[in-house]
Motif scaffolding. Structure first.
Motif, PDB file in Angstrom:
ATOM      1  N   LYS A 211       3.086  -7.250   1.555  1.00 10.46           N
ATOM      2  CA  LYS A 211       3.843  -6.539   2.588  1.00 10.46           C
ATOM      3  C   LYS A 211       2.874  -5.840   3.532  1.00 10.46           C
ATOM      4  CE  LYS A 211       8.368  -5.668   0.556  1.00 10.46           C
ATOM      5  NZ  LYS A 211       9.365  -4.627   0.187  1.00 10.46           N
ATOM      6  N   ILE A 212       3.277  -5.739   4.800  1.00 13.60           N
ATOM      7  CA  ILE A 212       2.412  -5.178   5.837  1.00 13.60           C
ATOM      8  C   ILE A 212       2.993  -3.851   6.308  1.00 13.60           C
ATOM      9  CG2 ILE A 212       1.462  -5.531   8.145  1.00 13.60           C
ATOM     10  CD1 ILE A 212       1.579  -8.544   7.561  1.00 13.60           C
ATOM     11  N   PHE A 213       2.106  -2.840   6.466  1.00 13.46           N
ATOM     12  CA  PHE A 213       2.503  -1.516   6.927  1.00 13.46           C
ATOM     13  C   PHE A 213       1.612  -1.098   8.090  1.00 13.46           C
ATOM     14  CE2 PHE A 213       3.634  -1.912   2.496  1.00 13.46           C
ATOM     15  CZ  PHE A 213       4.932  -1.419   2.461  1.00 13.46           C
ATOM     16  N   LEU A 214       2.169  -0.287   8.978  1.00 14.02           N
ATOM     17  CA  LEU A 214       1.421   0.128  10.162  1.00 14.02           C
ATOM     18  C   LEU A 214       0.416   1.230   9.851  1.00 14.02           C
ATOM     19  CD1 LEU A 214       4.280   0.163  12.827  1.00 14.02           C
ATOM     20  CD2 LEU A 214       2.520  -1.573  12.501  1.00 14.02           C
ATOM     21  N   THR A 215       0.698   2.073   8.888  1.00 15.61           N
ATOM     22  CA  THR A 215      -0.195   3.193   8.569  1.00 15.61           C
ATOM     23  C   THR A 215      -0.663   3.105   7.115  1.00 15.61           C
ATOM     24  OG1 THR A 215       1.665   4.613   7.942  1.00 15.61           O
ATOM     25  CG2 THR A 215       0.933   4.704  10.231  1.00 15.61           C
ATOM     26  N   LYS A 216      -1.791   3.728   6.860  1.00 15.26           N
ATOM     27  CA  LYS A 216      -2.349   3.741   5.512  1.00 15.26           C
ATOM     28  C   LYS A 216      -1.518   4.607   4.575  1.00 15.26           C
ATOM     29  CE  LYS A 216      -6.821   4.306   3.232  1.00 15.26           C
ATOM     30  NZ  LYS A 216      -8.235   4.738   3.429  1.00 15.26           N
ATOM     31  N   ARG A 217      -0.900   5.640   5.111  1.00 10.11           N
ATOM     32  CA  ARG A 217      -0.075   6.537   4.295  1.00 10.11           C
ATOM     33  C   ARG A 217       1.142   5.803   3.732  1.00 10.11           C
ATOM     34  NH1 ARG A 217       4.238  10.026   5.009  1.00 10.11           N
ATOM     35  NH2 ARG A 217       4.479   9.347   7.169  1.00 10.11           N
ATOM     36  N   HIS A 218       1.797   4.983   4.577  1.00  8.27           N
ATOM     37  CA  HIS A 218       2.949   4.217   4.104  1.00  8.27           C
ATOM     38  C   HIS A 218       2.537   3.185   3.040  1.00  8.27           C
ATOM     39  CE1 HIS A 218       4.864   5.370   8.146  1.00  8.27           C
ATOM     40  NE2 HIS A 218       5.450   6.072   7.192  1.00  8.27           N
ATOM     41  N   LEU A 219       1.354   2.615   3.206  1.00  7.71           N
ATOM     42  CA  LEU A 219       0.863   1.676   2.197  1.00  7.71           C
ATOM     43  C   LEU A 219       0.595   2.385   0.873  1.00  7.71           C
ATOM     44  CD1 LEU A 219      -0.196  -1.105   1.357  1.00  7.71           C
ATOM     45  CD2 LEU A 219      -2.411  -0.456   2.325  1.00  7.71           C
ATOM     46  N   LYS A 220       0.074   3.611   0.947  1.00  7.32           N
ATOM     47  CA  LYS A 220      -0.201   4.377  -0.272  1.00  7.32           C
ATOM     48  C   LYS A 220       1.094   4.717  -1.007  1.00  7.32           C
ATOM     49  CE  LYS A 220      -2.838   8.391  -1.808  1.00  7.32           C
ATOM     50  NZ  LYS A 220      -3.641   9.565  -1.361  1.00  7.32           N
ATOM     51  N   ILE A 221       2.131   5.065  -0.253  1.00  6.25           N
ATOM     52  CA  ILE A 221       3.431   5.360  -0.874  1.00  6.25           C
ATOM     53  C   ILE A 221       4.012   4.105  -1.505  1.00  6.25           C
ATOM     54  CG2 ILE A 221       5.801   6.100  -0.398  1.00  6.25           C
ATOM     55  CD1 ILE A 221       4.604   7.876   1.838  1.00  6.25           C
ATOM     56  N   HIS A 222       3.870   2.971  -0.814  1.00  4.76           N
ATOM     57  CA  HIS A 222       4.413   1.708  -1.331  1.00  4.76           C
ATOM     58  C   HIS A 222       3.670   1.248  -2.581  1.00  4.76           C
ATOM     59  CE1 HIS A 222       5.709  -2.472  -1.537  1.00  4.76           C
ATOM     60  NE2 HIS A 222       4.430  -2.815  -1.500  1.00  4.76           N
ATOM     61  N   SER A 223       2.380   1.539  -2.681  1.00  3.85           N
ATOM     62  CA  SER A 223       1.588   1.066  -3.819  1.00  3.85           C
ATOM     63  C   SER A 223       2.075   1.644  -5.150  1.00  3.85           C
ATOM     64  CB  SER A 223       0.112   1.418  -3.613  1.00  3.85           C
ATOM     65  OG  SER A 223      -0.052   2.820  -3.530  1.00  3.85           O
ATOM     66  N   LYS A 224       2.795   2.766  -5.121  1.00  2.38           N
ATOM     67  CA  LYS A 224       3.333   3.339  -6.349  1.00  2.38           C
ATOM     68  C   LYS A 224       4.384   2.443  -6.992  1.00  2.38           C
ATOM     69  CE  LYS A 224       2.577   8.112  -4.854  1.00  2.38           C
ATOM     70  NZ  LYS A 224       3.227   9.412  -4.548  1.00  2.38           N
ATOM     71  N   VAL A 225       4.968   1.539  -6.211  1.00  6.63           N
ATOM     72  CA  VAL A 225       5.994   0.631  -6.750  1.00  6.63           C
ATOM     73  C   VAL A 225       5.404  -0.303  -7.796  1.00  6.63           C
ATOM     74  CG1 VAL A 225       7.674  -1.148  -6.109  1.00  6.63           C
ATOM     75  CG2 VAL A 225       7.294   0.807  -4.614  1.00  6.63           C
ATOM     76  N   HIS A 226       4.157  -0.678  -7.625  1.00  8.27           N
ATOM     77  CA  HIS A 226       3.516  -1.648  -8.511  1.00  8.27           C
ATOM     78  C   HIS A 226       2.805  -0.996  -9.702  1.00  8.27           C
ATOM     79  CE1 HIS A 226       4.387  -4.594  -5.438  1.00  8.27           C
ATOM     80  NE2 HIS A 226       3.758  -3.847  -4.545  1.00  8.27           N
ATOM     81  N   MET A 227       2.926   0.297  -9.861  1.00  9.03           N
ATOM     82  CA  MET A 227       2.279   0.970 -10.995  1.00  9.03           C
ATOM     83  C   MET A 227       3.015   0.656 -12.294  1.00  9.03           C
ATOM     84  SD  MET A 227       1.517   4.687  -9.217  1.00  9.03           S
ATOM     85  CE  MET A 227       0.953   5.389 -10.763  1.00  9.03           C
ATOM     86  N   GLU A 228       2.250   0.461 -13.356  1.00  7.98           N
ATOM     87  CA  GLU A 228       2.857   0.138 -14.653  1.00  7.98           C
ATOM     88  C   GLU A 228       3.474   1.379 -15.295  1.00  7.98           C
ATOM     89  OE1 GLU A 228      -0.083  -1.660 -17.056  1.00  7.98           O
ATOM     90  OE2 GLU A 228      -0.270  -3.476 -15.827  1.00  7.98           O
ATOM     91  N   ASN A 229       2.713   2.428 -15.417  1.00  8.83           N
ATOM     92  CA  ASN A 229       3.212   3.670 -16.014  1.00  8.83           C
ATOM     93  C   ASN A 229       3.768   4.558 -14.904  1.00  8.83           C
ATOM     94  OD1 ASN A 229       2.298   2.809 -18.536  1.00  8.83           O
ATOM     95  ND2 ASN A 229       0.250   3.643 -18.126  1.00  8.83           N
TER      96      ASN A 229
END
Length: 352
Positions: A211-229
């Motif tokens: 997935k593509i995001f315009l800002t680094k902050r939105h990408l950081k928030i989205h990356s929590k979706v793929h966390m195992e714990n």
């Protein structure tokens, strides 16, 4: 005497430094706790605890010894401050404006500022205690404005005017765009930020789902979706099985579904869950080009408007029947119509 004082101060400072170090290194509990019900205060020293207990008991052990004065206090410093009122020095603190004698110098300053040192308006002679009150009065009542000599802009607020003047003084300061193959220079930081957002848009791509995001902050928030714990937030209301990963989503769920706080459309009065969907609803239904049409032309008024309806049978035959007969024909009541025609003489039938 001087050496003794220096040694005493050094010992006090050393004790203070040792106490500070102990507090920083070990978070020890305060040993002296208040025994009164409902009071959970605790202190490091027993003297502080005893002074605090006097507030509960109401004991005033520090009494004034001046003849004719029955005042008493819970603390020694309060008694010392009171004793100054009985001293002879009270005649020294005299107000220069109203000749009032005040025992304390701080009280004299407070009295002078509150009573005599008041700001007056030169146009209406109204007095104020604070500078900002006078400024608001001048801008609202007398319409005082501050004009810039550089760009002829007017301001009613002095602070905003000074802030604006500083922009003309900082013309030497420039902000250079650091992007490759771009050498544009801006006078303001906001213009540089807007330039980077519009001209140098960088797509931040997620490594897991592309997935593509315009800002680094939105990408950081989205990356929590793929966390195992990953922690899960469940709805606190009973018999509600909804579960969320983000706290903002849980708050929105509680506000809309349990508290009933929704956003209402001003045009069609429909209630929608969030502002984003409300904006999409207004754009699609109320502001799109397909929905916005020209007002329809008014229909021409019918020639038989207000007259009773006539059946096609009476029109074809050319007979004027009564409204009741016309109604029966329109409702297809054959038997009743046949009997009514028998009873009506031929002379009563008007033929066109």
């Amino acid at each position: 005497m001087g050496r003794n004082k220096d040694s005493e101060t050094d010992s006090v400072l050393s004790e203070f430094e040792s106490e500070v170090k102990n507090i920083k290194t070990t978070e020890r509990e305060k040993p002296y706790k208040c025994s009164f019900v409902g009071c959970n205060l605790a202190f490091y020293r027993p003297s502080r605890l005893q002074r605090h207990i006097r507030f509960h008991t109401g004991e005033k052990n520090y009494k004034c010894n001046y003849p004719g004065c029955d005042k008493a206090y819970t603390n020694n410093c309060h008694l010392k401050r009171h004793m100054k009122s009985h001293s002879i020095q009270k005649a020294l603190y005299k107000c220069p404006e109203c000749s009032l004698y005040i025992s304390n110098r701080d009280n004299l300053k407070r009295h002078y500022k509150r009573i005599h040192d008041r700001l007056t308006c030169k146009k209406c002679n109204e007095t104020f205690t604070k500078k900002y009150q006078l400024k608001i009065h001048m801008t609202t009542q007398h319409l005082v404005s501050y004009k810039c000599n550089e760009c002829d802009k007017n301001f009613t607020n002095l602070t905003k005017f000074k802030r604006h003047e500083s922009t003309h003084k900082k013309n030497d300061k420039q902000y250079l765009c650091n992007m490759p193959e771009c050498n544009e220079v801006f006078k303001k930081w906001l213009l540089l930020c807007a330039h980077i957002k519009t001209q140098h848009v960088r797509d931040h791509k997620c490594k897991d789902c592309d997935k593509i995001f315009l800002t680094k902050r939105h990408l950081k928030i989205h990356s929590k979706v793929h966390m195992e714990n990953r922690s899960v937030l469940s709805c606190p209301y009973e018999k509600c099985p909804r579960v969320y990963y983000f706290n903002c989503n849980l708050k929105q769920h509680i506000r809309t579904y349990h508290l009933g706080e929704k956003y209402e459309c001003d045009i069609c009065k429909i209630k929608i869950v969030n502002k984003k969907r409300l904006a999409e609803h207004i754009q699609k239904l109320h502001m799109s080009e397909k929905r916005i049409k020209q007002s329809k032309k008014l229909r021409k008024k019918r020639k038989d408007a207000g007259l009773p309806k006539k059946s096609m049978v009476s029109k074809l035959i050319g007979i004027n029947l009564s409204p009741e007969m016309e109604k029966m024909i329109l409702e297809r009541k054959k038997d009743i119509i046949y009997e009514q025609f028998k009873m009506v003489p031929n002379d009563d039938l008007d033929c066109d």
